[in-house]
Design a protein around this motif. Structure first.
Motif, mmCIF file in Angstrom:
data_model
loop_
_atom_site.group_PDB
_atom_site.id
_atom_site.type_symbol
_atom_site.label_atom_id
_atom_site.label_comp_id
_atom_site.label_asym_id
_atom_site.label_seq_id
_atom_site.Cartn_x
_atom_site.Cartn_y
_atom_site.Cartn_z
ATOM 1 N N PRO A 299 52.646 33.857 52.551
ATOM 2 C CA PRO A 299 51.977 34.484 51.416
ATOM 3 C C PRO A 299 51.404 35.845 51.823
ATOM 4 O O PRO A 299 50.880 35.999 52.928
ATOM 5 C CB PRO A 299 50.857 33.503 51.052
ATOM 6 N N PHE A 300 51.537 36.807 50.927
ATOM 7 C CA PHE A 300 51.001 38.149 51.133
ATOM 8 C C PHE A 300 50.031 38.464 50.001
ATOM 9 O O PHE A 300 50.228 38.046 48.861
ATOM 10 C CB PHE A 300 52.122 39.198 51.137
ATOM 11 N N ILE B 28 38.126 40.864 54.210
ATOM 12 C CA ILE B 28 38.966 40.922 53.011
ATOM 13 C C ILE B 28 38.549 42.107 52.144
ATOM 14 O O ILE B 28 39.392 42.885 51.693
ATOM 15 C CB ILE B 28 38.880 39.602 52.215
ATOM 16 N N GLY B 29 37.256 42.245 51.908
ATOM 17 C CA GLY B 29 36.756 43.347 51.085
ATOM 18 C C GLY B 29 37.103 44.706 51.667
ATOM 19 O O GLY B 29 37.557 45.604 50.942
ATOM 20 N N GLN B 30 36.909 44.862 52.976
ATOM 21 C CA GLN B 30 37.249 46.129 53.627
ATOM 22 C C GLN B 30 38.743 46.388 53.537
ATOM 23 O O GLN B 30 39.180 47.498 53.190
ATOM 24 C CB GLN B 30 36.852 46.097 55.110
ATOM 25 N N SER C 92 48.011 26.485 64.857
ATOM 26 C CA SER C 92 47.096 27.390 64.154
ATOM 27 C C SER C 92 47.703 27.912 62.862
ATOM 28 O O SER C 92 48.906 27.796 62.632
ATOM 29 C CB SER C 92 46.731 28.580 65.049
ATOM 30 N N VAL C 93 46.834 28.478 62.051
ATOM 31 C CA VAL C 93 47.240 29.318 60.933
ATOM 32 C C VAL C 93 46.856 30.731 61.357
ATOM 33 O O VAL C 93 45.690 31.003 61.656
ATOM 34 C CB VAL C 93 46.528 28.920 59.617
ATOM 35 N N LYS C 94 47.851 31.610 61.427
ATOM 36 C CA LYS C 94 47.616 32.982 61.882
ATOM 37 C C LYS C 94 47.461 33.894 60.677
ATOM 38 O O LYS C 94 48.374 34.035 59.868
ATOM 39 C CB LYS C 94 48.754 33.479 62.765
ATOM 40 N N VAL C 95 46.267 34.486 60.558
ATOM 41 C CA VAL C 95 45.997 35.466 59.507
ATOM 42 C C VAL C 95 46.351 36.836 60.085
ATOM 43 O O VAL C 95 45.893 37.206 61.168
ATOM 44 C CB VAL C 95 44.514 35.437 59.077
ATOM 45 N N THR C 96 47.175 37.564 59.356
ATOM 46 C CA THR C 96 47.588 38.906 59.769
ATOM 47 C C THR C 96 46.888 39.921 58.884
ATOM 48 O O THR C 96 47.059 39.908 57.666
ATOM 49 C CB THR C 96 49.114 39.069 59.644
ATOM 50 N N TRP C 97 46.104 40.764 59.508
ATOM 51 C CA TRP C 97 45.429 41.868 58.809
ATOM 52 C C TRP C 97 46.315 43.092 59.002
ATOM 53 O O TRP C 97 46.368 43.658 60.092
ATOM 54 C CB TRP C 97 44.044 42.103 59.401
ATOM 55 N N LEU C 98 47.043 43.488 57.960
ATOM 56 C CA LEU C 98 48.029 44.551 58.096
ATOM 57 C C LEU C 98 47.399 45.915 58.359
ATOM 58 O O LEU C 98 48.047 46.806 58.887
ATOM 59 C CB LEU C 98 48.926 44.588 56.859
ATOM 60 N N PHE D 92 47.525 43.915 52.287
ATOM 61 C CA PHE D 92 46.510 44.001 53.329
ATOM 62 C C PHE D 92 46.414 42.749 54.188
ATOM 63 O O PHE D 92 45.843 42.790 55.276
ATOM 64 C CB PHE D 92 45.132 44.366 52.749
ATOM 65 N N LEU D 93 46.966 41.617 53.757
ATOM 66 C CA LEU D 93 46.790 40.374 54.492
ATOM 67 C C LEU D 93 47.951 39.430 54.221
ATOM 68 O O LEU D 93 48.503 39.405 53.117
ATOM 69 C CB LEU D 93 45.482 39.719 54.017
ATOM 70 N N SER D 94 48.313 38.660 55.242
ATOM 71 C CA SER D 94 49.243 37.545 55.076
ATOM 72 C C SER D 94 48.815 36.451 56.049
ATOM 73 O O SER D 94 47.976 36.681 56.932
ATOM 74 C CB SER D 94 50.688 37.976 55.330
ATOM 75 N N PHE D 95 49.377 35.266 55.878
ATOM 76 C CA PHE D 95 49.165 34.225 56.891
ATOM 77 C C PHE D 95 50.409 33.376 57.025
ATOM 78 O O PHE D 95 51.294 33.403 56.179
ATOM 79 C CB PHE D 95 47.890 33.406 56.655
ATOM 80 N N HIS D 96 50.460 32.618 58.133
ATOM 81 C CA HIS D 96 51.669 31.907 58.528
ATOM 82 C C HIS D 96 51.265 30.691 59.349
ATOM 83 O O HIS D 96 50.345 30.773 60.166
ATOM 84 C CB HIS D 96 52.518 32.873 59.385
ATOM 85 N N CYS D 97 51.941 29.573 59.125
ATOM 86 C CA CYS D 97 51.664 28.355 59.899
ATOM 87 C C CYS D 97 52.385 28.374 61.238
ATOM 88 O O CYS D 97 53.591 28.648 61.298
ATOM 89 C CB CYS D 97 52.147 27.117 59.146
ATOM 90 N N PHE D 98 51.659 28.069 62.285
ATOM 91 C CA PHE D 98 52.212 27.836 63.606
ATOM 92 C C PHE D 98 51.838 26.416 64.015
ATOM 93 O O PHE D 98 51.026 25.761 63.359
ATOM 94 C CB PHE D 98 51.676 28.865 64.607
ATOM 95 N N THR D 99 52.383 25.933 65.096
ATOM 96 C CA THR D 99 52.163 24.548 65.516
ATOM 97 C C THR D 99 50.685 24.205 65.619
ATOM 98 O O THR D 99 50.240 23.185 65.114
ATOM 99 C CB THR D 99 52.870 24.277 66.859
#
Length: 141
Positions: free
Chosen positions: A66-67, A129-131, A85-91, A76-83
């Protein structure tokens, strides 16, 4: 439907749901619904926090993730499931204060790994998120 068992999306490596590319809330909700075990709670909490912090957020699924972005300002943000963790990516994470903890080989990107027993620091994440929503995002997705 191809790639599905029992009507549910196939889980890829690390338990990441395989969701077709799509714009809007529906594909993001399909991703959240398909997240396995404790990761679903994390995904639902992140989605809720993003929507509460940025009510006019734009949503999509790209590359089985999801983006979140702002129309005309990029993602500005996405996340992805790993074994583990859930990794949040701050673009645009290199511009956030304080910096998210995870470094990237990409100059602007920062990460936040959320593990099963972690308690979400909603105040800090909402600040990021706001920033992030106010900064120029990434249009490459």
């Amino acid at each position: 439907m191809a790639g599905k068992a029992s009507g549910k999306p196939r889980l890829l490596s690390g338990g990441n749901p395989q969701i077709p590319k799509g714009d809007g809330d529906a594909p993001v909700q399909a991703y959240l619904d398909a997240m396995p075990e404790w990761k679903r709670e994390v995904g639902l909490a992140l989605d809720d926090l993003i929507v509460r912090t940025v009510p006019d957020v734009r949503k999509a699924v790209r590359w089985n993730s999801p983006f979140y972005g702002i129309e005309g300002n990029g993602w500005f943000l996405s996340f992805h499931c790993f074994t583990r963790s859930v990794k949040v990516t701050w673009l645009n994470g290199s511009s956030l204060d304080p910096l998210p903890p995870g470094e990237s080989k990409h100059e602007r990107v920062r990460y936040l790994d959320i593990h099963e027993d972690d308690k979400l620091d909603e105040k800090l994440i909402a600040t990021w998120i706001g920033q992030a929503a106010e900064l120029p995002g990434d249009e490459l997705v």
